[in-house]
Design an enzyme around this catalytic site. Structure first.
Site, PDB file in Angstrom:
ATOM      1  N   LEU A  52       0.844  -1.197   0.000  1.00 52.30           N
ATOM      2  CA  LEU A  52       0.000   0.000   0.000  1.00 52.30           C
ATOM      3  C   LEU A  52       0.881   1.250   0.000  1.00 52.30           C
ATOM      4  CD1 LEU A  52      -2.740  -0.982   2.624  1.00 52.30           C
ATOM      5  CD2 LEU A  52      -2.494  -1.698   0.225  1.00 52.30           C
ATOM      6  N   ARG A 109       3.113  15.047   6.236  1.00 51.62           N
ATOM      7  CA  ARG A 109       4.068  15.476   7.265  1.00 51.62           C
ATOM      8  C   ARG A 109       5.518  15.513   6.784  1.00 51.62           C
ATOM      9  NH1 ARG A 109       2.827  11.834  12.245  1.00 51.62           N
ATOM     10  NH2 ARG A 109       1.557  10.653  10.781  1.00 51.62           N
ATOM     11  N   ALA A 148      54.216  15.269 -12.325  1.00 51.09           N
ATOM     12  CA  ALA A 148      53.419  16.177 -11.493  1.00 51.09           C
ATOM     13  C   ALA A 148      52.935  17.366 -12.307  1.00 51.09           C
ATOM     14  CB  ALA A 148      54.265  16.667 -10.316  1.00 51.09           C
ATOM     15  N   TYR A 176      39.498  19.946 -23.933  1.00 49.90           N
ATOM     16  CA  TYR A 176      38.346  20.748 -24.368  1.00 49.90           C
ATOM     17  C   TYR A 176      38.854  21.983 -25.071  1.00 49.90           C
ATOM     18  CZ  TYR A 176      33.871  23.201 -23.868  1.00 49.90           C
ATOM     19  OH  TYR A 176      32.692  23.863 -24.089  1.00 49.90           O
ATOM     20  N   ARG A 218      58.919  23.694 -25.543  1.00 45.04           N
ATOM     21  CA  ARG A 218      58.890  24.848 -24.655  1.00 45.04           C
ATOM     22  C   ARG A 218      59.963  25.813 -25.144  1.00 45.04           C
ATOM     23  NH1 ARG A 218      61.647  20.811 -20.707  1.00 45.04           N
ATOM     24  NH2 ARG A 218      63.807  21.228 -21.216  1.00 45.04           N
TER      25      ARG A 218
HETATM   26  C1  UD1 Z   1      -2.936   1.823   9.826  1.00 39.68           C
HETATM   27  C2  UD1 Z   1      -3.852   0.828  10.491  1.00 39.68           C
HETATM   28  C3  UD1 Z   1      -3.512   0.745  11.979  1.00 39.68           C
HETATM   29  C4  UD1 Z   1      -2.059   0.367  12.157  1.00 39.68           C
HETATM   30  C5  UD1 Z   1      -1.167   1.354  11.392  1.00 39.68           C
HETATM   31  C6  UD1 Z   1       0.244   0.867  11.432  1.00 39.68           C
HETATM   32  C7  UD1 Z   1      -5.945   0.837   9.253  1.00 39.68           C
HETATM   33  C8  UD1 Z   1      -7.336   1.307   9.220  1.00 39.68           C
HETATM   34  N1  UD1 Z   1      -5.204   1.233  10.293  1.00 39.68           N
HETATM   35  O1  UD1 Z   1      -3.169   3.069  10.405  1.00 39.68           O
HETATM   36  O2  UD1 Z   1      -4.330  -0.208  12.607  1.00 39.68           O
HETATM   37  O3  UD1 Z   1      -1.712   0.373  13.508  1.00 39.68           O
HETATM   38  O4  UD1 Z   1      -1.587   1.419  10.029  1.00 39.68           O
HETATM   39  O5  UD1 Z   1       1.072   1.821  10.861  1.00 39.68           O
HETATM   40  O6  UD1 Z   1      -5.529   0.108   8.370  1.00 39.68           O
HETATM   41  N2  UD1 Z   1      -2.762   3.809   2.442  1.00 39.68           N
HETATM   42  C9  UD1 Z   1      -3.240   3.666   1.160  1.00 39.68           C
HETATM   43  N3  UD1 Z   1      -4.488   4.145   0.888  1.00 39.68           N
HETATM   44  C10 UD1 Z   1      -5.248   4.748   1.810  1.00 39.68           C
HETATM   45  C11 UD1 Z   1      -4.746   4.883   3.123  1.00 39.68           C
HETATM   46  C12 UD1 Z   1      -3.512   4.397   3.405  1.00 39.68           C
HETATM   47  O7  UD1 Z   1      -2.582   3.129   0.287  1.00 39.68           O
HETATM   48  O8  UD1 Z   1      -6.377   5.150   1.476  1.00 39.68           O
HETATM   49  C13 UD1 Z   1      -1.425   3.312   2.744  1.00 39.68           C
HETATM   50  C14 UD1 Z   1      -0.487   4.428   3.149  1.00 39.68           C
HETATM   51  O9  UD1 Z   1       0.201   4.915   2.014  1.00 39.68           O
HETATM   52  C15 UD1 Z   1       0.448   3.730   4.114  1.00 39.68           C
HETATM   53  C16 UD1 Z   1      -0.415   2.652   4.738  1.00 39.68           C
HETATM   54  O10 UD1 Z   1      -1.505   2.474   3.857  1.00 39.68           O
HETATM   55  O11 UD1 Z   1       1.519   3.110   3.455  1.00 39.68           O
HETATM   56  C17 UD1 Z   1      -0.901   3.025   6.114  1.00 39.68           C
HETATM   57  O12 UD1 Z   1      -1.596   4.214   6.043  1.00 39.68           O
HETATM   58  P1  UD1 Z   1      -1.689   5.171   7.285  1.00 39.68           P
HETATM   59  O13 UD1 Z   1      -2.586   6.289   6.952  1.00 39.68           O
HETATM   60  O14 UD1 Z   1      -0.343   5.455   7.789  1.00 39.68           O
HETATM   61  O15 UD1 Z   1      -2.442   4.188   8.314  1.00 39.68           O
HETATM   62  P2  UD1 Z   1      -2.912   4.514   9.740  1.00 39.68           P
HETATM   63  O16 UD1 Z   1      -4.214   5.189   9.659  1.00 39.68           O
HETATM   64  O17 UD1 Z   1      -1.814   5.164  10.458  1.00 39.68           O
END
Ligand code: UD1
Ligand code: CA
Length: 498
Positions: A12, A19, A386, A393, A446
């Site tokens: 994902l 941030r 040296a 160029y 030279r």
């Molecule tokens: C998520 C988990 C939480 C866990 C935490 C660990 C859920 C609902 N919650 O929380 O239980 O403790 O990760 O870090 O799953 N991402 C997508 N699409 C989205 C949202 C997120 O691809 O719509 C990806 C983000 O890019 C990231 C990962 O999912 O790589 C986690 O997303 P993030 O928003 O950090 O999750 P949390 O809400 O912190």
């Protein structure tokens, strides 16, 4: 127990990463020379899936292009307007063929997760015959994470997000890492039932656990102690923190492989670098990109080698090198700058304050001091004096210079390219060479030396130089007149040693 086939890993990476405060998408930030998503893909590959998908959305084109570059067989899945980790996973399933067996879900921003951990997760998942197995960890401060809900008998019942948790649930210290193994069919069916009725209005992947449980599936936890492996990057402070820990792991791995690293704290080694046994890496050294170092070499101190190849037994001191090849037993530095296309042969030398670019320097050839060598071929055993400059160029184009085998270029010469100094030819010191030199010749290019008698005493009369010249002409040492007079009495002592 027979491990079920690993049908897919879904990474994902659609989240925004606000941030980071960056115009670069979060997962394209780097530690250990690799992007965060690059680390995630490497771990996923190590698990050996049939399919590997990365879910993208934020800066979709940039991330997709990078992923294709890292691993061209990765399937890119686009997440739509529905938010949440559940929706992201669903979007990946939609572009993959109908899967059978196990599906792993990981994150693109968790760079220290190891392939071995995914294999251990798969193992636990198969051994416990679970529908879902989640990697969990116990944190002293679990704030922000989803909490693991367990029944009285300890079996995992589900996950509750921080924002949806009761005070009692928030006191739970076992957290969801976000890394799971799912039975593919269970995942597909459960995701179809997940809604968005929660504090964030998102489709939570975490809801799959309770749904799988109520459908009669077993849900397990694979608890890990190594908390670094579950830590995600959300800002640049975490980026540096995880980068440092990755480097600590990398340097430790090489020390265990027989490399001496005098100061791991000031040595930075990218993930893809390789180093041979009994090589010593001195403080302040950075080995970056696809750099490879042979055995018994000494690298550093204070050197940065990027995409550079160093042979066995070579010594590279206080050097900056990019896309260079340094032969076995060669010596480089201190204060050398090797630019792309530098190839130094075995036992060759590039010494202090030498800059090279597109320079093929054959075995045993030496460019020891204060030289610029661009667009050159230097033959075996040749010696470049040296201060030699290879003027490659002309203001419009670059031209090549060839120095033959066992040739000798005297100090402070300029070789104006294109020009060839043949095998076994010499160039006299201070020459500006514009024409080819044939084998066995010496080129002296030279102004001829021309001494004018009495010039100093005439043109600089009254100076110390003039006095010294007069004293010397009178056979006296070059000191003030009184001292010179006293000295004449004892002068035979001084001359005795001549
Ligand atoms: C998520 C988990 C939480 C866990 C935490 C660990 C859920 C609902 N919650 O929380 O239980 O403790 O990760 O870090 O799953 N991402 C997508 N699409 C989205 C949202 C997120 O691809 O719509 C990806 C983000 O890019 C990231 C990962 O999912 O790589 C986690 O997303 P993030 O928003 O950090 O999750 P949390 O809400 O912190
Ligand atoms: Ca997160």
């Amino acid at each position: 127990m027979n491990a079920p086939r690993l049908a897919a890993v879904i990474v994902l990476a659609a989240g925004e990463g606000t941030r980071m405060k960056s115009s670069t998408p979060k997962v394209l930030h780097r530690i250990g020379g690799r992007t965060l998503v690059g680390h995630a893909i490497a771990a996923a590959r190590a698990a050996g899936p049939e399919h590997l998908a990365v879910v993208v959305r934020h800066e979709r084109d940039l991330v997709a292009a990078h992923v294709a570059e890292v691993d061209s067989s990765v399937v890119i899945a686009d997440q739509d307007d529905v938010k949440g980790t559940g929706r992201a996973t669903e979007c990946a399933l939609a572009v993959l063929p109908e899967l059978e067996g196990t599906v792993l879900v990981t994150y693109g921003d968790v760079p220290l997760l190891a392939g071995e951990t995914l294999l251990a997760l798969l193992d636990e998942h198969a051994r416990s015959d679970s529908a879902v197995t989640v990697i969990t960890a116990h944190l002293a401060d679990p704030t922000g994470y989803g909490r693991i809900l367990r029944d009285e008998d300890g079996t995992v019942a589900g996950i509750v997000e921080q924002k949806d948790a009761s005070d009692e649930q928030r006191a739970i210290t076992e957290i969801n890492s976000g890394i799971y193994a799912f039975d593919a069919a269970v995942l597909r069916t459960a995701l179809a039932q997940v809604g968005t009725d929660n504090a964030q209005g998102e489709k939570y992947l975490t809801d799959v656990l309770a749904i799988a449980r109520s459908a009669g599936g077993r849900v397990s936890a694979h608890v890990i102690d190594d908390l670094w492996q579950t830590e995600g990057v959300n800002d640049r402070v975490q980026l540096a923190r995880l980068g440092k820990e990755l480097n600590r792991r990398t340097t430790e791995r090489w020390m265990r492989e027989g490399v001496t690293i005098v100061d791991p704290d000031t040595t930075w080694i990218d993930t893809d670098v390789t180093i041979g046994r009994d090589t010593t890496v001195l403080p302040g050294t950075q080995l970056l990109g696809a750099t490879t170092i042979g055995a018994d070499a000494v690298i550093g101190p204070d050197s940065t080698l990027t995409d550079t190849e160093v042979g066995d037994g070579a010594e590279v001191k206080r050097t900056e090198a990019l896309l260079a090849v340094i032969g076995a037993g060669a010596t480089v530095g201190p204060f050398s700058y090797l630019r792309p296309g530098t190839e130094l042969g075995a036992k060759g030398k590039i010494g202090g304050f030498v800059e090279t670019k597109n320079a093929k320097i054959a075995d045993g050839a030496k460019v020891p001091h204060l030289t610029y060598a661009g667009n050159v071929t230097i033959g075996e055993g040749a010696n470049i004096g040296a201060g030699t400059i290879f003027a490659n160029y002309d203001g419009v184009s670059k031209h090549h210079t060839t120095i033959g085998r066992h040739s000798f270029v005297g100090s402070n010469s300029v070789l104006v390219a294109p020009v060839t100094v043949a095998d076994g030819a010499y160039v006299g010191a201070g020459s500006a060479v514009t024409e080819d030199v044939e084998p066995g010749q010496i080129a002296v290019a030279r102004g001829r030396q021309h001494n004018i008698d009495g010039w100093v005493t005439r043109a600089r009369a009254g100076t110390k130089s003039a006095e010294a010249a007069q004293a010397a002409a009178a056979g006296r040492p070059a000191e003030d007149a009184g001292a010179a007079a006293r000295h004449t009495e004892h002068s035979t002592e001084g001359q005795g040693h001549a």
